[in-house]
Design a protein around this motif. Structure first.
Motif, PDB file in Angstrom:
ATOM      1  N   GLU A   1      91.434  69.448  37.951  1.00 22.72           N
ATOM      2  CA  GLU A   1      91.651  68.441  36.918  1.00 22.72           C
ATOM      3  C   GLU A   1      92.712  68.886  35.921  1.00 22.72           C
ATOM      4  OE1 GLU A   1      91.656  65.017  35.597  1.00 22.72           O
ATOM      5  OE2 GLU A   1      89.852  65.308  36.840  1.00 22.72           O
TER       6      GLU A   1
ATOM      7  N   VAL B   1      96.161  68.446  37.450  1.00 24.91           N
ATOM      8  CA  VAL B   1      96.562  67.044  37.458  1.00 24.91           C
ATOM      9  C   VAL B   1      97.010  66.622  36.054  1.00 24.91           C
ATOM     10  CG1 VAL B   1      95.750  64.676  37.791  1.00 24.91           C
ATOM     11  CG2 VAL B   1      95.085  66.462  39.411  1.00 24.91           C
TER      12      VAL B   1
ATOM     13  N   ARG C   1     100.870  65.102  34.771  1.00 22.41           N
ATOM     14  CA  ARG C   1     101.010  63.680  34.402  1.00 22.41           C
ATOM     15  C   ARG C   1     102.280  63.405  33.605  1.00 22.41           C
ATOM     16  NH1 ARG C   1      96.955  60.698  36.083  1.00 22.41           N
ATOM     17  NH2 ARG C   1      94.894  61.652  36.458  1.00 22.41           N
TER      18      ARG C   1
ATOM     19  N   LEU D   1     100.386  58.712  39.244  1.00 21.04           N
ATOM     20  CA  LEU D   1      99.624  59.880  39.697  1.00 21.04           C
ATOM     21  C   LEU D   1      98.140  59.561  39.586  1.00 21.04           C
ATOM     22  CD1 LEU D   1      99.346  62.795  40.625  1.00 21.04           C
ATOM     23  CD2 LEU D   1      99.620  63.530  38.241  1.00 21.04           C
TER      24      LEU D   1
ATOM     25  N   SER E   1      94.015  60.433  41.019  1.00 19.14           N
ATOM     26  CA  SER E   1      93.192  61.528  41.554  1.00 19.14           C
ATOM     27  C   SER E   1      91.762  61.052  41.764  1.00 19.14           C
ATOM     28  CB  SER E   1      93.212  62.734  40.605  1.00 19.14           C
ATOM     29  OG  SER E   1      92.635  62.399  39.358  1.00 19.14           O
TER      30      SER E   1
ATOM     31  N   LEU F   1     101.872  69.301  43.527  1.00 16.48           N
ATOM     32  CA  LEU F   1     102.014  68.023  42.819  1.00 16.48           C
ATOM     33  C   LEU F   1     103.448  67.833  42.329  1.00 16.48           C
ATOM     34  CD1 LEU F   1      98.716  67.885  40.717  1.00 16.48           C
ATOM     35  CD2 LEU F   1      99.355  66.379  42.618  1.00 16.48           C
TER      36      LEU F   1
ATOM     37  N   LEU G   1      95.843  62.624  44.661  1.00 16.12           N
ATOM     38  CA  LEU G   1      95.138  63.893  44.944  1.00 16.12           C
ATOM     39  C   LEU G   1      93.664  63.610  45.126  1.00 16.12           C
ATOM     40  CD1 LEU G   1      95.513  67.370  43.368  1.00 16.12           C
ATOM     41  CD2 LEU G   1      93.276  66.285  43.340  1.00 16.12           C
TER      42      LEU G   1
ATOM     43  N   VAL H   1      96.825  66.246  48.979  1.00 13.29           N
ATOM     44  CA  VAL H   1      97.810  65.553  48.151  1.00 13.29           C
ATOM     45  C   VAL H   1      98.665  64.689  49.085  1.00 13.29           C
ATOM     46  CG1 VAL H   1      99.791  65.788  46.623  1.00 13.29           C
ATOM     47  CG2 VAL H   1      97.869  67.399  46.441  1.00 13.29           C
TER      48      VAL H   1
END
Length: 493
Positions: A371, A374, A378, A388, A390, A414, A429, A442
């Motif tokens: 997390e 990610v 962003r 993006l 997830s 990513l 993701l 991914v």
């Protein structure tokens, strides 16, 4: 009736046409080819043109009687063994009978004779003739096959030995003799193992207890494609691949073996040449990759440095607004971070090459690490206009991992996906759990990777030639693979 091509010849000899007609009528039902002769001379002439299963020969004939005709028949090689049955109306005195048998007669039939008896006796010799002809044809075919096999063995490029149960050579083809530098006649009758694995002081000493060739010569089963070394008469050696196949009799007992072998010298030379060619091309590719890397390194390090210097010169001018100052500091910080990441990648690769790259494994919540990666990605996605998304399954799983290094891997992947995804498209993701394993996938909507480049995507200094947005040093994925492998995982594209 008998088929025309299966009929045999029967010679009927009598000076009386009526007797010949009687014999013909009795034997006609047998379906054989009946040849008639009205004299001894006519019979001898017929024997020049035909081969007969049996001759029915009348004793009392003018000119040449039966005994004289039989004597002449026995003088010829072609008809020496043809069965003769004498037909006679003479008395059954022992002198005449003995003379007939002395001339090679197989039987005597006295007139008048019984048709059934005559047919039965003639039929015996017809069947014997057929069996004899069948054996002759089989012998001819066997001889043809033997000659054919000899030609094949002599023409074969592979070396071939025939050996008995004691390993003594019974046959050697020219190719085998040439390969071991000996004449074929010098090989036959010799122990094959001692010929091919001689004891050469200072060069070779074969221990039969551990010799695969010796073992193959003395076992019942087939040995396929054993790689070994054979020696020539002059003491030089050459690599071979050989096979030993046992020869068995009709009872399944081994009576010998056939050894086939081929010289691997040219094959190995070709393989070595191919390997050298492969290494040369690999070295060329590595050199090109190194040159590309150095050129890219120069460019990638110069770009943020140029940006930093440019903004510093702008600030030194002193004429700028508060908003311009904020933008200048932001760009300087961004360029410095980019340069730091490039230097960190180079240092990581150096540690990997030196074997000093380590991970600090501690209990962590993997979902939190993913997390965080990610979240860090962003802003870059938003700046490039890429969505993006997830999907991370909520769980309290605790794994032993290096949180910083895993976040580096996920962030790198990513970043690549966002970089090569057009604006308006999506990068997704997913973290999933299955069968006690955790899978992070991914997926992006970019142009994809050339299938021919996929096997090299995790190699150092490698970047796809067709990438229109190629930036960086081509180290990130190689570092990512090493980190994942240190976590006992695997990474694929």
């Amino acid at each position: 009736m008998t088929a025309a091509d299966d009929r045999v010849n029967i010679l009927l000899v009598d000076d009386q046409p009526a007797n010949l007609l009687a014999l013909e009528s009795i034997l006609a039902d047998m379906g054989q080819n009946l040849v008639k002769a009205e004299s001894g001379r006519a019979a001898l002439k017929a024997l020049l043109d035909h081969e007969f299963a049996v001759i029915l020969l009348d004793v009392q004939m003018p000119d040449l009687n039966g005994f004289e005709t039989a004597s002449l028949i026995r003088e010829r090689d072609k008809s020496r063994d043809t069965p003769i049955i004498f037909l006679t109306a003479l008395s059954r005195n022992e002198t005449n009978v003995f003379r007939g048998y002395e001339l090679g007669a197989v039987d005597y039939i006295f007139k008048p004779f019984h048709p059934e008896v005559l047919q039965a006796k003639v039929n015996v010799f017809v069947e014997l003739f057929r069996k004899r002809e069948a054996i002759k044809r089989q012998a001819q075919e066997l001889g043809r096959l033997v000659r054919q096999n000899e030609l094949i063995l002599k023409a074969a490029a592979e070396g071939i030995f025939g050996v008995d149960v004691n390993g003594i050579a019974t046959f050697v083809n020219p190719a085998a003799a040439a390969m071991i530098g000996r004449r074929a006649e010098d090989v036959t009758g010799r122990d094959v193992h001692s010929l091919l694995h001689p004891s050469l002081p200072g060069v070779s000493t074969c221990d039969v207890r551990h010799c695969p060739f010796f073992a193959a010569l003395h076992v019942e089963r087939v040995h396929d494609d054993i790689v070994d070394t054979f020696f020539r008469e002059d003491g030089t050696s050459f690599p071979v691949e050989f096979r030993v196949s046992p020869i068995q009799d009709e009872n399944g007992k081994r009576i010998g073996s056939v050894i086939t072998f081929r010289d691997l010298t040219e094959k190995r030379a070709a393989a070595l040449a191919a390997e050298n060619e492969r290494r040369y091309r690999e070295a060329e590719a590595q050199n090109r990759a190194k040159d590309n890397f150095l050129a890219t390194l120069s460019h990638e390090l110069r770009t943020p440095m140029t940006s930093i210097l440019g903004w510093v010169q702008f600030l030194r001018g002193g004429e700028y607004s508060h908003e311009e100052l904020r933008e200048a500091l932001q760009m300087i910080e961004s360029s410095a971070k980019l340069q730091k990441r490039l230097i960190d990648d180079m240092l990581d690769v150096s540690r990997i090459v030196l074997g000093k790259f380590n991970v600090d494994l501690r209990p962590i919540h993997l979902a939190e690490v993913v997390e965080a990666a990610v979240t860090n990605a962003r802003p870059d996605a938003a700046e490039r206009g890429v969505r993006l998304t997830s999907e991370i399954e909520a769980a309290e799983d605790v794994v032993a991992a290096d949180a910083t290094r895993l976040q580096q891997v996920i962030g790198n992947i990513l970043s690549n996906a966002i970089k090569f995804t057009p604006p308006g498209k999506q990068v997704d993701l997913r973290l999933q759990r299955s069968d006690g394993k955790i899978r992070i996938a991914v997926r992006d909507e970019g142009e994809g990777i050339d299938p021919t480049f996929l096997p090299h995507v995790f190699e150092r200094l490698r970047q796809g030639d067709g990438a229109t947005k190629r930036t960086g040093l081509g180290l990130g994925l190689a570092i990512a693979r090493h980190i994942i492998e240190l976590h006992q995982g695997n990474i694929t594209a």
